[in-house]
Design a protein around this motif. Structure first.
Motif, short mmCIF file in Angstrom:
data_model
loop_
_atom_site.label_atom_id
_atom_site.label_comp_id
_atom_site.label_asym_id
_atom_site.label_seq_id
_atom_site.Cartn_x
_atom_site.Cartn_y
_atom_site.Cartn_z
N ALA A 13 0.82 -1.22 0.00
CA ALA A 13 0.00 0.00 0.00
C ALA A 13 0.84 1.25 0.00
O ALA A 13 2.03 1.24 0.34
CB ALA A 13 -0.89 -0.01 1.24
N ASP A 15 0.35 4.51 2.13
CA ASP A 15 -0.45 4.89 3.30
C ASP A 15 -0.38 6.38 3.61
O ASP A 15 0.70 6.99 3.52
CB ASP A 15 0.06 4.14 4.55
N GLY A 30 1.32 -1.47 3.89
CA GLY A 30 0.65 -2.72 3.52
C GLY A 30 1.15 -3.86 4.39
O GLY A 30 2.31 -3.87 4.82
N SER A 31 0.25 -4.83 4.61
CA SER A 31 0.60 -5.91 5.53
C SER A 31 1.79 -6.73 5.04
O SER A 31 2.64 -7.14 5.82
CB SER A 31 -0.62 -6.80 5.78
N PHE A 81 -2.91 0.08 -4.28
CA PHE A 81 -3.83 0.16 -3.13
C PHE A 81 -3.41 1.33 -2.22
O PHE A 81 -2.22 1.51 -1.94
CB PHE A 81 -3.75 -1.17 -2.37
N TRP A 83 -4.40 3.44 1.48
CA TRP A 83 -5.15 3.41 2.74
C TRP A 83 -4.78 4.64 3.58
O TRP A 83 -3.61 5.06 3.58
CB TRP A 83 -4.81 2.12 3.50
N ARG A 94 -7.97 3.74 16.06
CA ARG A 94 -7.81 4.57 14.86
C ARG A 94 -9.07 4.51 14.02
O ARG A 94 -9.86 3.58 14.14
CB ARG A 94 -6.60 4.12 14.06
N PHE A 104 -5.90 -3.90 -6.45
CA PHE A 104 -6.34 -4.96 -5.55
C PHE A 104 -7.70 -5.54 -5.95
O PHE A 104 -8.00 -6.70 -5.70
CB PHE A 104 -6.52 -4.35 -4.17
N MET A 149 -8.55 -8.97 10.18
CA MET A 149 -8.91 -7.71 10.83
C MET A 149 -10.43 -7.63 11.00
O MET A 149 -11.17 -8.41 10.38
CB MET A 149 -8.38 -6.51 10.03
N LEU A 151 -12.61 -5.69 9.83
CA LEU A 151 -13.36 -5.50 8.58
C LEU A 151 -13.87 -6.82 8.01
O LEU A 151 -15.04 -6.94 7.61
CB LEU A 151 -12.44 -4.79 7.56
N THR A 233 0.88 1.84 13.09
CA THR A 233 0.52 1.15 11.84
C THR A 233 1.52 0.01 11.56
O THR A 233 2.73 0.21 11.64
CB THR A 233 0.57 2.13 10.64
N GLY A 234 0.96 -1.15 11.24
CA GLY A 234 1.81 -2.26 10.83
C GLY A 234 2.45 -3.05 11.97
O GLY A 234 3.16 -4.02 11.72
N ALA A 235 2.15 -2.66 13.21
CA ALA A 235 2.77 -3.39 14.33
C ALA A 235 2.35 -4.87 14.30
O ALA A 235 3.17 -5.76 14.51
CB ALA A 235 2.39 -2.75 15.66
N GLY A 236 1.07 -5.10 14.00
CA GLY A 236 0.56 -6.49 13.96
C GLY A 236 1.21 -7.28 12.83
O GLY A 236 1.54 -8.46 12.98
N ASP A 237 1.39 -6.64 11.70
CA ASP A 237 2.00 -7.33 10.54
C ASP A 237 3.48 -7.60 10.80
O ASP A 237 4.02 -8.64 10.39
CB ASP A 237 1.87 -6.46 9.29
P1 AMP Z 1 -2.07 -2.93 10.97
O1 AMP Z 1 -1.73 -1.61 11.61
O2 AMP Z 1 -1.24 -4.08 11.46
O3 AMP Z 1 -3.54 -3.18 10.98
O4 AMP Z 1 -1.68 -2.79 9.42
C1 AMP Z 1 -1.79 -1.61 8.72
C2 AMP Z 1 -1.50 -1.86 7.26
O5 AMP Z 1 -2.58 -2.62 6.70
C3 AMP Z 1 -1.41 -0.55 6.47
O6 AMP Z 1 -0.13 -0.43 5.90
C4 AMP Z 1 -2.51 -0.65 5.42
O7 AMP Z 1 -2.07 -0.28 4.14
C5 AMP Z 1 -2.96 -2.10 5.44
N1 AMP Z 1 -4.41 -2.22 5.33
C6 AMP Z 1 -5.36 -1.41 5.87
N2 AMP Z 1 -6.59 -1.81 5.51
C7 AMP Z 1 -6.41 -2.92 4.74
C8 AMP Z 1 -7.30 -3.82 4.04
N3 AMP Z 1 -8.63 -3.65 4.06
N4 AMP Z 1 -6.75 -4.85 3.38
C9 AMP Z 1 -5.42 -5.04 3.34
N5 AMP Z 1 -4.53 -4.23 3.95
C10 AMP Z 1 -5.02 -3.19 4.64
#
Ligand code: AMP
Length: 295
Positions: A13, A15, A30-31, A81, A83, A94, A104, A149, A151, A233-237
């Motif tokens: 992504a 962002d 992006g994840s 993509f 976000w 957030r 995507f 997530m 969503l 952002t991205g801590a989980g990934d």
């Molecule tokens: P996290 O903070 O671990 O939830 O991850 C944030 C990352 O997830 C960001 O870099 C976004 O670009 C990405 N992201 C946000 N929404 C989506 C989605 N619906 N599908 C895939 N990636 C996403």
């Protein structure tokens, strides 16, 4: 020693992020991006993902530098993509400002022969139908690790349940596990998830660390005390990428959780990926050591 290959599928992504510490736009995110950077040191990273023709050179060079196989990295006509997210004062919550799917929208991952045989697959946060498509293409019964997530739990729960049936290890936030099972108690929520499929459930609890349920024991790992959180952002990934790479290297479940947590604590110290790109072995070692000692 030869590194074990892992396949990461997730989003790439650009962002736009607003946090109490400042604003940034068009950051590489992006994840898949966070997970790849986190996994690099312990595994051979293969990527399945899509970007648009507008994806910057700098982003391509990060992928070239941090991954070991880009056969299934696709560049399509159309926008990458995008976000946008705005964080609340406490940084734990957030609001999503926008999600522009771009390329995507029509992404349909087709794995190469080599990637179908990789022994570890990390299905980072992405639409569950894409996660399922990847699982269905895999051969040789790999270990499947899944992140998701809110969503997808809210909008595509049935697809997600199909994914979970074929998942070995699920990484999920506490609020998401409650949303999925309707259960506020961590232990019984984890048991309900295990009844769907994953043998191991790891519940991420933000500033409270992570709880691990492996079907026999339950144990928890704390967090490294970060002096200034800039952007979560991205801590989980990042956690997920580090965790999978550590497991692929043959390390124990608790060591893998500690390694992922140490990397996540570095990630939140900068905007986007800026801090984890600069993390050195010493940074990671100090934090894993701390987490081992504090259990
Ligand atoms: P996290 O903070 O671990 O939830 O991850 C944030 C990352 O997830 C960001 O870099 C976004 O670009 C990405 N992201 C946000 N929404 C989506 C989605 N619906 N599908 C895939 N990636 C996403």
């Amino acid at each position: 020693m030869k590194k074990t290959p892992i396949l990461i599928i997730g989003s790439i992504a650009l962002d736009t992020i607003e946090t109490p510490k400042g604003n940034r736009s068009n950051l590489l995110g992006g994840s898949a991006t966070y997970a790849m950077i986190a996994a690099k040191n312990k595994a051979s990273v293969h990527i399945s993902a899509v970007v648009g023709k507008d994806f910057p050179k700098q982003g391509h060079s990060v992928y070239e530098q941090y991954s070991d196989d880009l056969t299934d990295f696709i560049t399509e006509d159309g926008p990458t993509f995008r976000w946008g997210g705005r964080y609340h004062e406490n940084m734990d919550q957030r609001d999503t400002l926008f999600t522009e799917l771009g390329v995507f929208q029509n992404f349909n991952p087709r794995l190469s022969e080599l990637n179908r045989r990789v022994p570890y697959v990390f299905l980072a946060n992405i639409h569950p139908q894409l996660q399922l498509s990847v699982i269905q293409q895999m051969e040789n019964n790999p270990t499947v690790i899944v992140d998701t997530m809110n969503l997808w739990i809210e909008t595509t729960k049935n697809d997600l349940l199909q994914v979970l049936k074929r998942t070995d290890i699920l990484l999920i936030n506490d609020s998401e596990s409650e949303l999925l099972t309707g259960d506020t108690d961590l232990q019984s929520s984890a048991e309900k998830i295990q009844a769907i499929g994953p043998k191991i459930v790891i519940i991420k609890r933000g500033s409270k660390g992570a709880a691990i349920f492996d079907g026999k024991d339950t144990f928890s790992v704390g967090v490294y005390p970060v002096s200034e959180i800039v952007d979560t952002t991205g801590a989980g990934d990042t956690f997920g990428g580090g965790f999978v790479a550590s497991l692929a290297k043959g390390e124990s479940l608790s060591d893998a959780v500690i390694y992922g947590s140490a990397l996540a604590s570095i990630c939140v110290e900068g905007f986007g990926v800026e801090r984890i790109l600069k993390a050195c072995d010493k940074d990671v070692e100090i934090r894993t050591e701390y987490l081992h000692q504090t259990g």
